[in-house]
Scaffold this active site. Structure first.
Site, PDB file in Angstrom:
ATOM      1  N   ARG A   1       0.866  -1.184   0.000  1.00 60.41           N
ATOM      2  CA  ARG A   1       0.000   0.000   0.000  1.00 60.41           C
ATOM      3  C   ARG A   1       0.905   1.237   0.000  1.00 60.41           C
ATOM      4  O   ARG A   1       1.839   1.299   0.791  1.00 60.41           O
ATOM      5  CB  ARG A   1      -0.843  -0.018   1.260  1.00 60.41           C
ATOM      6  CG  ARG A   1      -1.919   1.015   1.330  1.00 60.41           C
ATOM      7  CD  ARG A   1      -2.637   0.953   2.673  1.00 60.41           C
ATOM      8  NE  ARG A   1      -3.481  -0.218   2.847  1.00 60.41           N
ATOM      9  CZ  ARG A   1      -3.971  -0.613   4.028  1.00 60.41           C
ATOM     10  NH1 ARG A   1      -3.685   0.070   5.127  1.00 60.41           N
ATOM     11  NH2 ARG A   1      -4.718  -1.681   4.122  1.00 60.41           N
TER      12      ARG A   1
ATOM     13  N   ARG B   1      -1.654   6.949   9.628  1.00 62.40           N
ATOM     14  CA  ARG B   1      -1.779   6.383   8.270  1.00 62.40           C
ATOM     15  C   ARG B   1      -1.991   7.478   7.224  1.00 62.40           C
ATOM     16  O   ARG B   1      -1.960   8.653   7.533  1.00 62.40           O
ATOM     17  CB  ARG B   1      -2.973   5.432   8.249  1.00 62.40           C
ATOM     18  CG  ARG B   1      -2.947   4.338   9.297  1.00 62.40           C
ATOM     19  CD  ARG B   1      -1.880   3.335   8.957  1.00 62.40           C
ATOM     20  NE  ARG B   1      -1.989   2.139   9.768  1.00 62.40           N
ATOM     21  CZ  ARG B   1      -2.768   1.083   9.484  1.00 62.40           C
ATOM     22  NH1 ARG B   1      -3.551   1.089   8.428  1.00 62.40           N
ATOM     23  NH2 ARG B   1      -2.752   0.017  10.257  1.00 62.40           N
TER      24      ARG B   1
ATOM     25  N   LYS C   1      -3.045   1.604  15.197  1.00 56.02           N
ATOM     26  CA  LYS C   1      -3.119   2.497  14.038  1.00 56.02           C
ATOM     27  C   LYS C   1      -3.800   3.813  14.427  1.00 56.02           C
ATOM     28  O   LYS C   1      -4.602   3.865  15.376  1.00 56.02           O
ATOM     29  CB  LYS C   1      -3.891   1.824  12.914  1.00 56.02           C
ATOM     30  CG  LYS C   1      -5.262   1.350  13.319  1.00 56.02           C
ATOM     31  CD  LYS C   1      -6.081   0.792  12.160  1.00 56.02           C
ATOM     32  CE  LYS C   1      -5.607  -0.527  11.638  1.00 56.02           C
ATOM     33  NZ  LYS C   1      -6.617  -1.220  10.787  1.00 56.02           N
TER      34      LYS C   1
ATOM     35  N   LYS D   1      -5.651   7.418  12.522  1.00 58.75           N
ATOM     36  CA  LYS D   1      -6.129   7.927  11.233  1.00 58.75           C
ATOM     37  C   LYS D   1      -6.612   9.370  11.324  1.00 58.75           C
ATOM     38  O   LYS D   1      -7.335   9.719  12.255  1.00 58.75           O
ATOM     39  CB  LYS D   1      -7.253   7.033  10.725  1.00 58.75           C
ATOM     40  CG  LYS D   1      -6.771   5.602  10.511  1.00 58.75           C
ATOM     41  CD  LYS D   1      -7.835   4.697   9.962  1.00 58.75           C
ATOM     42  CE  LYS D   1      -7.229   3.348   9.611  1.00 58.75           C
ATOM     43  NZ  LYS D   1      -8.234   2.411   9.097  1.00 58.75           N
TER      44      LYS D   1
ATOM     45  N   CYS E   1     -15.244  -3.515   0.908  1.00 61.98           N
ATOM     46  CA  CYS E   1     -13.828  -3.750   1.207  1.00 61.98           C
ATOM     47  C   CYS E   1     -13.327  -4.907   0.360  1.00 61.98           C
ATOM     48  O   CYS E   1     -14.084  -5.563  -0.334  1.00 61.98           O
ATOM     49  CB  CYS E   1     -13.669  -4.067   2.686  1.00 61.98           C
ATOM     50  SG  CYS E   1     -14.305  -5.707   3.090  1.00 61.98           S
TER      51      CYS E   1
ATOM     52  N   CYS F   1      -7.645 -10.924   1.858  1.00 67.28           N
ATOM     53  CA  CYS F   1      -7.668 -10.469   3.249  1.00 67.28           C
ATOM     54  C   CYS F   1      -7.729 -11.654   4.211  1.00 67.28           C
ATOM     55  O   CYS F   1      -8.678 -12.447   4.180  1.00 67.28           O
ATOM     56  CB  CYS F   1      -8.863  -9.553   3.492  1.00 67.28           C
ATOM     57  SG  CYS F   1      -8.917  -9.037   5.207  1.00 67.28           S
TER      58      CYS F   1
ATOM     59  N   CYS G   1     -15.949  -8.420   7.229  1.00 63.45           N
ATOM     60  CA  CYS G   1     -15.808  -8.755   8.656  1.00 63.45           C
ATOM     61  C   CYS G   1     -16.044  -7.474   9.456  1.00 63.45           C
ATOM     62  O   CYS G   1     -16.118  -6.388   8.884  1.00 63.45           O
ATOM     63  CB  CYS G   1     -14.427  -9.358   8.940  1.00 63.45           C
ATOM     64  SG  CYS G   1     -13.133  -8.153   9.220  1.00 63.45           S
TER      65      CYS G   1
ATOM     66  N   CYS H   1     -13.713  -2.011   7.049  1.00 59.88           N
ATOM     67  CA  CYS H   1     -12.814  -1.234   6.178  1.00 59.88           C
ATOM     68  C   CYS H   1     -13.553  -0.386   5.143  1.00 59.88           C
ATOM     69  O   CYS H   1     -12.974   0.520   4.566  1.00 59.88           O
ATOM     70  CB  CYS H   1     -11.821  -2.155   5.484  1.00 59.88           C
ATOM     71  SG  CYS H   1     -10.751  -3.007   6.655  1.00 59.88           S
TER      72      CYS H   1
END
Ligand code: SRM
Ligand code: SF4
Length: 569
Positions: A74, A143, A209, A211, A429, A435, A474, A478
């Site tokens: 990414r 991120r 993470k 954001k 997603c 994934c 899930c 995302c």
């Protein structure tokens, strides 16, 4: 955190010598297509995930072969702005090293799947040569910073984009490990490593993470309330006055675990444009110091804030800043989706094209990847990746507009206008096959399901009704499903939880309506509600508002109510 056992990843980070681990050595090991578990965790900070092709996992297991290991990479492009040259490089690398497709992510950047270990270093290197770093695209750091990519409000947009970029740069890790592992010919253990330090992050980086997003009202396309830290541009007379500051949003949860929940960011004040970076740095430092390092499931900033309260975060932030945030100012969002087709702004043309689920490849009769490549070859402006997985061909002159249109037509690219408004407002997603966390299909299934829901829309006369619909494979969320008017969150192959009642502007959480249902039940559940909506909606009433007024679900304004709230009928 005293007295609590640290999550093992904290020790891995601490001992990693600023994210080195043994990644460089692992890449050279030709006996396996994988790298070690510890290195895998560190690799994320470098923008890559080890994955395996889940479509062939069982078959390979039966044959006693190791999983089909491959890497996802990414890049980090703040605000989703890429030059045509960068587009061409990503396209080329996807064919040379990846699976021949590209993916525009829900955070406005590119992902490439299917890279073999032997090609990983070269792929990352070539991305860097095109000035796209992968550093901190993943991992326990800040991120890719999101930013409204719509250039029609040009002056303010340009200014906000600059702040997004500066914030992103300011929060990049400082380790020299990235350069050493990916960009140097031979690994030279020299004084660089000894001199490494992370002035902001420290040796263990963040607990989780982090954001950040910048929104320019009236568009909330970046879903500001899903961000750990959001800046909402406040305009006065067309000029940027500053930003409202929102903290503590996030989408992830675990099914059946009420201690985890999606949450909306809450506005705690206002700052001037030139205070943004300082605010971002101090907020990140608070999460660094107070985030939960014992339990990663409760480590996001939203939990840090919810555990201590909004007054605490305001006071802590004001104290660290040495000055107080101002009073939040009024603003208004009217949508969180993209606006398609050509628009003119600042004397230039901008074309938003629809890309289903952000996947760029050549489909039968729809050579999307080739078409965008041909556009990149002649385009003199930029590509802007939107937060809804679409792309804007931006800054096109009057002279070039005709040429772009010719290519759009030749390659059957689309501004989405012949699709239903539901499809134009859809996101999904990645999920299977790459994934590792997917419980159900998402990107590969949503288009089919949309087709079936569109039949209901046709019956109801709602084809042109804009309804935000999202699917995630899930509960990590995302595609930011918890903010959608209709949302599906995967539970098991072919089974989804159905949520209703997010708002069209992205400022309310959806509520669980039906649990663990398959396609037949999904359609049977939605049909009567959509038909009733068509008949009984009030003027201008969005679907998400209607399902609450009509008593289908509760309105959720705080994630702590997410698991308590229920379907009402
Ligand atoms: Fe995500 C993990 C893909 C945006 C919440 N996400 C993953 C991983 C890396 C799976 C893993 O950990 O093994 C997925 C890789 C799939 C693949 O094969 O590529 C993955 N996330 C994505 C992308 C590519 C989805 C997409 O279809 O576009 C998005 C990349 C964004 C980017 O460019 O940086 C992506 N992920 C999001 C978002 C949306 C956003 O940020 O606006 C969220 C919800 C917001 C949030 O963070 O709260 C999101 N991803 C997660 C989570 C849950 C985090 C949590 O708080 O619990 C995970 C799992 C984790 O971190 O443990 C996760
Ligand atoms: Fe994977 Fe789940 Fe994220 Fe979808 S929501 S990409 S299935 S982690």
């Amino acid at each position: 955190m005293s007295g609590k056992k640290l999550d093992p990843l904290e020790t891995i980070k601490e001992n990693s010598r600023f994210l080195r681990g043994t990644i460089a050595e692992g890449l050279k090991d030709t006996l396996t297509g994988a790298i070690s578990d510890d290195d895998n965790k560190l690799l994320k900070f470098h923008g890559s995930y080890q994955q395996d092709d889940r479509d062939v996992r069982n078959e390979r297991r039966k044959k006693k072969l190791e999983p089909a290991y491959q890497f996802m990479v990414r890049v980090r492009i703040p605000g989703g702005v890429a030059t045509p040259e960068q587009w061409l490089v990503m396209d080329e690398l996807a064919h040379k090293y990846g699976n021949g497709t590209l993916r525009m992510t829900t955070r406005q950047t590119f992902q490439m799947h299917g890279i073999l270990k032997k090609n990983l270093k070269q792929a990352i290197r070539e991305m860097n040569e095109a000035l796209m770093t992968t550093l901190a695209a993943c991992g326990d750091v800040n991120r890719n910073v999101m930013c409204n990519p719509n250039p029609y409000q040009s002056d303010v947009h340009a200014e906000v984009y600059e702040w997004a970029k500066k914030t992103s740069d300011h929060l990049l890790p400082r380790t020299s490990a990235y350069h050493e592992i990916w960009l140097e010919d031979e690994k030279i253990i020299d004084t660089k490593e000894k001199n490494d330090s992370e002035p902001l992050y420290g040796p263990t980086y963040l607990p989780r993470k982090f954001k950040i997003g910048f929104a320019v009202p009236p568009s909330n396309d970046v879903d500001i309330f899903s961000q750990d830290l959001g800046f909402i541009a406040i305009l006065n007379d067309g000029k940027l006055e500053g930003f409202n500051v929102a903290v503590g949003g996030g989408m992830g949860m675990t099914h059946g675990d009420p201690k985890t929940y999606p949450q909306l960011a809450r506005i705690i004040g206002f700052c001037a444009p030139n205070q943004v970076i300082e605010v971002a740095e101090k907020v990140v430092s608070i999460q660094r110091d107070y985030g939960n390092r014992a339990n990663r499931k409760n480590a996001r900033f939203k939990y840090t804030i919810d555990a201590r309260g909004l007054d605490w975060i305001k006071n802590e932030l004001n104290e660290r800043l040495g000055w107080d945030l101002g009073e939040a100012r009024p603003f208004h969002f009217d949508h969180n989706g993209d606006r398609y087709g050509w628009i003119k702004g600042d004397g230039k043309w901008h074309l938003t094209l629809f890309v289903q689920s952000g996947r760029i490849k050549d489909f039968d009769g729809y050579p999307l990847m080739t078409g965008l490549r041909e556009i990149a070859k002649i385009h003199q402006g930029e590509f802007r990746l939107t937060p809804n997985q679409n792309v804007i061909i931006s800054n096109v002159t009057d002279e070039m507009k005709g040429k772009i249109d010719e290519l759009v037509e030749k390659y059957h690219l689309t501004d989405g206008k012949h699709y239903s408004a539901l499809r134009r407002n859809s996101m999904s997603c990645v999920a299977f096959p790459t994934c590792g966390l997917a419980m159900a299909e998402s990107e590969r299934y949503l288009p089919t399901l949309l087709g079936k829901i569109e039949e209901i829309l046709d019956d109801a006369g709602l084809r042109e009704e804009e309804i935000v619909i999202r699917m995630s494979g899930c509960p990590n969320g995302c595609s930011r499903p918890a903010l959608a008017e209709i949302a599906f969150i995967g539970k098991a192959p072919g089974k989804y939880n159905l949520y209703l009642g997010g708002s069209f502007t992205g400022d309310r959480l959806a509520c669980l309506y039906r649990e663990n249902i398959g396609e037949e039940e999904i359609l049977a559940s939605l049909r009567p509600i959509l038909l009733q909506y068509a008949k009984e909606r009030q003027e201008g009433e969005h679907f998400g508002d209607f399902v609450i007024r009509a008593g289908y679900v509760e309105a959720i304004h705080d994630g702590r109510d997410f698991h308590k709230a229920t379907a009402l009928n």
